[in-house]
Design a protein around this motif. Structure first.
Motif, PDB file in Angstrom:
ATOM      1  N   GLY A   1       0.838  -1.196   0.000  1.00 35.76           N
ATOM      2  CA  GLY A   1       0.000   0.000   0.000  1.00 35.76           C
ATOM      3  C   GLY A   1       0.873   1.246   0.000  1.00 35.76           C
ATOM      4  O   GLY A   1       1.801   1.382  -0.794  1.00 35.76           O
ATOM      5  N   SER A   2       0.616   2.153   0.936  1.00 34.57           N
ATOM      6  CA  SER A   2       1.382   3.396   1.019  1.00 34.57           C
ATOM      7  C   SER A   2       2.620   3.271   1.900  1.00 34.57           C
ATOM      8  O   SER A   2       3.373   4.232   2.050  1.00 34.57           O
ATOM      9  N   ARG A   3       2.850   2.093   2.474  1.00 33.93           N
ATOM     10  CA  ARG A   3       3.986   1.899   3.379  1.00 33.93           C
ATOM     11  C   ARG A   3       5.060   1.053   2.714  1.00 33.93           C
ATOM     12  O   ARG A   3       4.788   0.325   1.753  1.00 33.93           O
ATOM     13  N   SER A   4       6.274   1.145   3.236  1.00 35.51           N
ATOM     14  CA  SER A   4       7.359   0.344   2.680  1.00 35.51           C
ATOM     15  C   SER A   4       8.396   0.062   3.756  1.00 35.51           C
ATOM     16  O   SER A   4       8.528   0.817   4.723  1.00 35.51           O
ATOM     17  N   TRP A   5       9.124  -1.044   3.556  1.00 30.83           N
ATOM     18  CA  TRP A   5      10.174  -1.456   4.489  1.00 30.83           C
ATOM     19  C   TRP A   5      11.357  -2.009   3.711  1.00 30.83           C
ATOM     20  O   TRP A   5      11.189  -2.558   2.614  1.00 30.83           O
ATOM     21  N   LEU A   6      12.546  -1.898   4.296  1.00 31.63           N
ATOM     22  CA  LEU A   6      13.750  -2.430   3.683  1.00 31.63           C
ATOM     23  C   LEU A   6      14.137  -3.765   4.305  1.00 31.63           C
ATOM     24  O   LEU A   6      14.006  -3.954   5.515  1.00 31.63           O
ATOM     25  N   ILE A   7      14.599  -4.694   3.469  1.00 27.77           N
ATOM     26  CA  ILE A   7      15.186  -5.935   3.948  1.00 27.77           C
ATOM     27  C   ILE A   7      16.539  -6.097   3.269  1.00 27.77           C
ATOM     28  O   ILE A   7      16.748  -5.643   2.151  1.00 27.77           O
ATOM     29  N   HIS A   8      17.475  -6.733   3.969  1.00 24.84           N
ATOM     30  CA  HIS A   8      18.825  -6.924   3.438  1.00 24.84           C
ATOM     31  C   HIS A   8      18.845  -8.168   2.562  1.00 24.84           C
ATOM     32  O   HIS A   8      18.966  -9.283   3.051  1.00 24.84           O
ATOM     33  N   GLN A   9      18.702  -7.963   1.266  1.00 22.51           N
ATOM     34  CA  GLN A   9      18.607  -9.074   0.318  1.00 22.51           C
ATOM     35  C   GLN A   9      18.850  -8.525  -1.078  1.00 22.51           C
ATOM     36  O   GLN A   9      18.567  -7.352  -1.349  1.00 22.51           O
ATOM     37  N   THR A  10      19.375  -9.344  -1.980  1.00 18.12           N
ATOM     38  CA  THR A  10      19.538  -8.936  -3.373  1.00 18.12           C
ATOM     39  C   THR A  10      18.340  -9.407  -4.180  1.00 18.12           C
ATOM     40  O   THR A  10      17.675 -10.387  -3.823  1.00 18.12           O
ATOM     41  N   ILE A  11      18.057  -8.732  -5.293  1.00 22.69           N
ATOM     42  CA  ILE A  11      16.887  -9.096  -6.097  1.00 22.69           C
ATOM     43  C   ILE A  11      17.082 -10.466  -6.748  1.00 22.69           C
ATOM     44  O   ILE A  11      16.121 -11.226  -6.915  1.00 22.69           O
ATOM     45  N   LYS A  12      18.311 -10.824  -7.095  1.00 27.97           N
ATOM     46  CA  LYS A  12      18.551 -12.108  -7.734  1.00 27.97           C
ATOM     47  C   LYS A  12      18.225 -13.263  -6.795  1.00 27.97           C
ATOM     48  O   LYS A  12      17.522 -14.215  -7.168  1.00 27.97           O
ATOM     49  N   SER A  13      18.714 -13.180  -5.559  1.00 28.13           N
ATOM     50  CA  SER A  13      18.456 -14.269  -4.617  1.00 28.13           C
ATOM     51  C   SER A  13      16.999 -14.283  -4.175  1.00 28.13           C
ATOM     52  O   SER A  13      16.413 -15.343  -3.959  1.00 28.13           O
ATOM     53  N   LEU A  14      16.390 -13.103  -4.074  1.00 32.04           N
ATOM     54  CA  LEU A  14      14.992 -13.049  -3.655  1.00 32.04           C
ATOM     55  C   LEU A  14      14.074 -13.594  -4.742  1.00 32.04           C
ATOM     56  O   LEU A  14      13.118 -14.330  -4.456  1.00 32.04           O
ATOM     57  N   GLU A  15      14.354 -13.275  -5.987  1.00 31.74           N
ATOM     58  CA  GLU A  15      13.526 -13.755  -7.094  1.00 31.74           C
ATOM     59  C   GLU A  15      13.484 -15.280  -7.140  1.00 31.74           C
ATOM     60  O   GLU A  15      12.440 -15.875  -7.425  1.00 31.74           O
TER      61      GLU A  15
END
Length: 243
Positions: free
Chosen positions: A170-184
């Motif tokens: 929604g209108s909120r967001s948070w950061l996590i320590h991760q790369t897009i390649k490993s997350l995908e």
């Protein structure tokens, strides 16, 4: 009647065990059955005592808390695991071992109360015959000094920011320590898709596709905004329009 939770505390710092023990004793329906100062001892005590709950530190020498939780998860009737740690950087690993909750030190009494309620819900749920999915079903994010659980199906957009990923809900967001390649590689492709080298979106949140005059396309996420599709991903994204 409230379910009594037979609880084991695991931490390599005696003062941390003492503090958590004092907090646990203030909670209704908690019976402390033992404490352990290292991971190997913790696993032996789990085997001997069959606790309902393990409150476990993560950063421990040799066998750390993630290792302990992974071993516990393989048991026929595993106890619930709640991590109690001074660091938020292990939150990504926490959903690999199905932690019920993730508490940041110093733990506030009301936060422990909510974690215990979550453990009781987890224990009451019928988990028979369930198999662990290979896909990420939840995220743990830091939010005002505590860890907040977010279901994956609540996330609209995942966006890379250097060595971090920003989860948009929604209108909120948070950061996590991760790369897009490993997350995908760990996101359900039936639920999420890559649209750009730095972005993934939830398929169910796509309101439409927009074609620009220069041959480029964008994904319309409604209130989540419009996001340009990278040329490498255009074919796969346009395929969602096929019956």
């Amino acid at each position: 009647m409230q379910q009594t939770l037979r609880t084991l505390i695991v931490d390599d710092e005696p003062l941390a065990i003492e503090r958590l023990q004092m907090l646990a004793e203030q909670q209704d329906g908690v019976l402390l059955v033992g404490t352990a100062g290292d991971g190997a001892t913790a696993l032996r005590m789990v085997d001997a005592l069959a606790p309902d709950l393990v409150l476990c530190d993560i950063a421990m020498p040799d066998l750390n808390g993630i290792d302990v939780a992974a071993a516990i998860e393989k048991l026929d009737n595993p106890p619930a695991v709640v991590f109690v740690t001074a660091f938020d950087r292990y939150a990504v690993a926490a959903f690999d071992v199905a932690a019920v909750d993730y508490l940041l030190k110093p733990v506030a009494p009301d936060r422990l109360t909510r974690a215990l309620a979550r453990v009781r819900e987890w224990r009451m749920a019928d988990r028979s015959g369930q198999q662990k999915s290979r896909w990420i079903g939840e995220f743990w994010v830091q939010n005002r000094g505590e860890m907040l659980r977010i279901d994956a199906d609540q996330v609209d957009l995942i966006e890379a920011e250097r060595d971090y990923m920003r989860l948009h809900v929604g209108s909120r967001s948070w950061l996590i320590h991760q790369t897009i390649k490993s997350l995908e590689a760990r996101m359900d492709p039936d639920q999420f898709m890559r649209i750009h080298r730095s972005k993934m979106v939830r398929r169910g949140g796509i309101a439409g596709l927009r074609h620009h005059g220069d041959g480029a396309w964008s994904v319309d996420l409604g209130e989540g905004g419009v996001h340009r599709i990278g040329r490498t991903y255009l074919h796969d994204v346009k395929a969602i329009m096929q019956p």
